[in-house]
Design an enzyme around this catalytic site. Sequence first.
Site, short mmCIF file in Angstrom:
data_model
loop_
_atom_site.label_atom_id
_atom_site.label_comp_id
_atom_site.label_asym_id
_atom_site.label_seq_id
_atom_site.Cartn_x
_atom_site.Cartn_y
_atom_site.Cartn_z
N GLY A 11 0.83 -1.21 0.00
CA GLY A 11 0.00 0.00 0.00
C GLY A 11 0.86 1.25 0.00
O GLY A 11 2.10 1.19 -0.05
N LEU A 13 1.40 3.61 2.42
CA LEU A 13 2.25 3.78 3.60
C LEU A 13 3.26 2.64 3.73
O LEU A 13 4.44 2.88 4.01
CB LEU A 13 1.38 3.86 4.86
CG LEU A 13 2.15 3.98 6.18
CD1 LEU A 13 3.03 5.23 6.19
CD2 LEU A 13 1.17 4.01 7.36
N ASP A 35 -1.77 -12.14 5.32
CA ASP A 35 -3.15 -11.68 5.46
C ASP A 35 -3.38 -11.50 6.96
O ASP A 35 -3.40 -12.47 7.72
CB ASP A 35 -4.10 -12.73 4.87
CG ASP A 35 -5.56 -12.36 5.05
OD1 ASP A 35 -5.86 -11.43 5.83
OD2 ASP A 35 -6.40 -13.02 4.42
N ALA A 59 -4.84 -2.16 5.71
CA ALA A 59 -6.19 -1.68 6.02
C ALA A 59 -7.10 -1.89 4.82
O ALA A 59 -6.64 -2.03 3.69
CB ALA A 59 -6.15 -0.19 6.37
N TYR A 60 -8.38 -1.92 5.12
CA TYR A 60 -9.42 -1.87 4.09
C TYR A 60 -9.75 -0.39 3.95
O TYR A 60 -10.36 0.20 4.85
CB TYR A 60 -10.64 -2.67 4.55
CG TYR A 60 -11.77 -2.79 3.56
CD1 TYR A 60 -12.15 -4.05 3.08
CD2 TYR A 60 -12.49 -1.69 3.12
CE1 TYR A 60 -13.22 -4.19 2.19
CE2 TYR A 60 -13.54 -1.82 2.23
CZ TYR A 60 -13.90 -3.07 1.77
OH TYR A 60 -14.96 -3.20 0.90
N THR A 61 -9.30 0.23 2.87
CA THR A 61 -9.39 1.69 2.75
C THR A 61 -10.40 2.16 1.71
O THR A 61 -10.49 3.36 1.45
CB THR A 61 -8.01 2.29 2.40
OG1 THR A 61 -7.52 1.67 1.21
CG2 THR A 61 -7.02 2.10 3.53
N TYR A 124 -16.48 2.53 7.13
CA TYR A 124 -15.01 2.58 7.23
C TYR A 124 -14.59 3.17 8.57
O TYR A 124 -13.76 2.58 9.29
CB TYR A 124 -14.46 3.42 6.07
CG TYR A 124 -12.99 3.76 6.15
CD1 TYR A 124 -12.01 2.78 6.02
CD2 TYR A 124 -12.57 5.08 6.36
CE1 TYR A 124 -10.66 3.11 6.09
CE2 TYR A 124 -11.23 5.42 6.43
CZ TYR A 124 -10.27 4.42 6.30
OH TYR A 124 -8.94 4.75 6.37
N LYS A 128 -12.55 1.30 11.59
CA LYS A 128 -11.23 1.79 12.02
C LYS A 128 -11.25 2.14 13.52
O LYS A 128 -10.28 1.88 14.23
CB LYS A 128 -10.82 3.03 11.20
CG LYS A 128 -10.49 2.75 9.74
CD LYS A 128 -9.25 1.88 9.54
CE LYS A 128 -7.98 2.60 9.91
NZ LYS A 128 -6.78 1.77 9.59
#
Length: 281
Positions: A11, A13, A35, A59-61, A124, A128
């Site tokens: 990703g 970051l 995972d 993350a799931y973004t 989301y 988070k």
Amino acid sequence: MTRWLVTGAAGQLGTHLARQLPPSDVVALSRDELDITSPRAVTEAVRAARPDVVVNAAAYTAVDAAEADEDRAYAVNATGPRLLAAAVAEHGGRLIHVSTDYVFDGTADRPYEPGDPTGPRTAYGRTKLAGEHAVRAALPDCCVVRSAWIYGGPGANFVDTMLGLEQRRETVDVVADQTGSPTWVADLAGALIGLGLSSLTGRVLHYANAGTASWFELAQEVFRAVGADPDRVRPVTSAGFARPAPRPAWSVLSTAEWAACGLGDPRDWRSALREYLSGKT
Ligand SMILES: NC(=O)c1ccc[n+]([C@@H]2O[C@H](COP(=O)([O-])OP(=O)(O)OC[C@H]3O[C@@H](n4cnc5c(N)ncnc54)[C@H](OP(=O)(O)O)[C@@H]3O)[C@@H](O)[C@H]2O)c1
């Protein structure tokens, strides 16, 4: 030597963390390699890497997709971080978990402090926030760092989208009624490395580049920086951009506590943006 484990390494970051850390000191694992929703894989990765510091950049973004896929978003944003925190608690080391301005309701009129009341308005944001609670419960010594409006790639991000539109379109409509602190992912990565090398534990902190902008102002600055006429960017309201997940009107994060911890003052977003864009030419 500090040994690092970075999750979500493909990703934005994760890529920049892996790029900035000495290669011999970091195990950086993409989703294909780890995972974080798999309990056994998480335990084995932490056991094998024996990290001093784990940075969870996985993350799931997909903010809009999460509205119809909250279970999956929860698995990645809350269950996975809990598994990581539990593995760190068992094997030793520290955890830095990255979170988001979406944990707030976006209605403030001053920069959000880390201790301000949360109130996510999206799936989301809820997942988070659940992740923050999960890691702090499993590992009270962990640090949670919220950031916002991250750009720099790899992968789609607002600044690169504007660069593409500048090439293809005469004018671009951009919302002017959402305000945040644009943050270059390279600055965030460097800041998190500084945090990892410090002795700070058990904190919730905010990191973003300094200053505020609307998406419209950010787009204008991108045009200006590449020598294009900023007036080709036209301000519009969010009303014309209905999306499954409502976007916060106010995403400005105060970094006063970050600085008070001795971690330095983030630089202004315009300076960071210029450096990012100068590296692309
Ligand atoms: N982007 C922003 O503007 C923004 C703003 C505030 C806070 N944040 C937070 O900052 C952090 C980093 O964001 P980013 O912009 O770097 O996000 P990103 O580019 O979407 O990277 C997230 C990475 O996590 C991976 N991932 C997804 N599910 C996973 C799983 N089950 N196990 C392991 N890895 C998984 C993704 O892989 P796939 O691509 O294959 O799914 C992706 O490579 C996240 O915590 C995010 O919530 C981001």
